[in-house]
Design an enzyme around this catalytic site. Sequence first.
Site, short mmCIF file in Angstrom:
data_model
loop_
_atom_site.label_atom_id
_atom_site.label_comp_id
_atom_site.label_asym_id
_atom_site.label_seq_id
_atom_site.Cartn_x
_atom_site.Cartn_y
_atom_site.Cartn_z
N GLU A 139 0.82 -1.21 0.00
CA GLU A 139 0.00 0.00 0.00
C GLU A 139 0.86 1.27 0.00
O GLU A 139 0.52 2.26 -0.65
CB GLU A 139 -0.95 0.00 1.21
CG GLU A 139 -2.05 -1.04 1.13
CD GLU A 139 -2.95 -0.86 -0.07
OE1 GLU A 139 -3.08 0.27 -0.58
OE2 GLU A 139 -3.55 -1.86 -0.52
N GLN A 157 0.47 6.90 -5.28
CA GLN A 157 0.89 7.71 -6.43
C GLN A 157 1.69 6.92 -7.48
O GLN A 157 2.42 7.51 -8.27
CB GLN A 157 1.70 8.93 -5.96
CG GLN A 157 0.91 9.84 -5.04
CD GLN A 157 1.73 11.01 -4.54
OE1 GLN A 157 2.59 10.85 -3.67
NE2 GLN A 157 1.48 12.19 -5.07
N TYR A 178 -6.19 6.71 4.37
CA TYR A 178 -6.40 5.69 3.34
C TYR A 178 -5.64 4.41 3.67
O TYR A 178 -6.19 3.31 3.62
CB TYR A 178 -5.97 6.20 1.96
CG TYR A 178 -5.75 5.04 1.01
CD1 TYR A 178 -6.83 4.34 0.49
CD2 TYR A 178 -4.46 4.58 0.73
CE1 TYR A 178 -6.64 3.24 -0.32
CE2 TYR A 178 -4.26 3.47 -0.08
CZ TYR A 178 -5.36 2.80 -0.60
OH TYR A 178 -5.17 1.69 -1.38
N ASP A 213 -8.95 6.20 -2.03
CA ASP A 213 -7.82 6.64 -2.84
C ASP A 213 -8.37 7.33 -4.09
O ASP A 213 -9.58 7.56 -4.21
CB ASP A 213 -6.92 5.45 -3.20
CG ASP A 213 -7.59 4.46 -4.13
OD1 ASP A 213 -8.82 4.57 -4.37
OD2 ASP A 213 -6.89 3.55 -4.62
#
Length: 339
Positions: free
Chosen positions: A11, A16, A94, A112
């Site tokens: 994760e 990004q 998140y 996300d």
Amino acid sequence: TNDPYAIWVSEIMLQQTRVETVTPYFERWMEHFSTVEALARADLGDALKCWEGLGYYARCRNLHRAAQIVMEKHGGRLPGTREALLALPGIGPYTVGAILSLAFGRDAAVLDGNVRRVLARLYTLDAKAGDPGARKQLWALAEALVPAGRAGQFNEALMDLGATICTPRGPRCPHCPLHDVCRAYALGDPEAYPPRRRRPPTPHYDVTAGVIWRDELLLIAQRPLDGLLGGMWEFPGGKVEEGETLPACLQRELREELEIEVGVGAQLTVVRHAYTHFRVTVYAFECQYASPGEPRTVGVADWRWVTPDELDDYAMPVVDRRIVEVLREAWRQASFLGR
């Protein structure tokens, strides 16, 4: 896997960054640092080297420090509560939701970019990125939708839907299992949601870098740990100031960062690179060391004299790796010509 550590690493890496990019990095990471203890005991430089090329290096530094905290405060086991997870460096709402639902089977939501887009289209929400009100609304909606006892499956499905079908451009609406209840699809313009905000012009900077020789050794410097590309090794230099020539900039930066003098020689290469919020054009020059003593750690974390072959042992940003490639190509050409 239901291994909390592996889920945590994946994760963090996926923040990004796309899955296809992350996969080989994740596999290599788990070979080198298969447990929290292995990562906590590792040198930060080794972790950064394993991360090299993935970008956003603060993620790696935070992961390394968080592993040490998990060893110190949680007996080497990733904690399974929201409060304890949020206290770890690099873990936000998140990531907490992903870890709690995927690793611990808790009823926790995730939000996300993919999930935000799916929900904004399903409910035609004016959910501009960065808008605190919209973010709060989306979190409340995501939490309300989580089915009791199946949060992990639901979150994975929602994330995959956004990544593969409900894409930012050209969404595959006819293939979407939710198109019958999607308000944006009914309006005929799903790409209008979430609305895009105008981005300001991306700043550009000219930067110099010195490939500094002393006999057969090269000087590399480690960037400060708390800044951009923190902990990475590079050919030292810096940004060009207004009205400054490239050689003058390089000499000034080397005095400010290492208190050294160099003779600036020929330009070796020019590298252009885009970061998230700015672009750079890096001018690399071959230099000869001209100071009587050793460098000093004035504006850098550390420095090393290394052989060209040893450059591979150090974690370096993409720009500097490109400079290394040019150097090696020049050596190959010189060898071919018998010089």
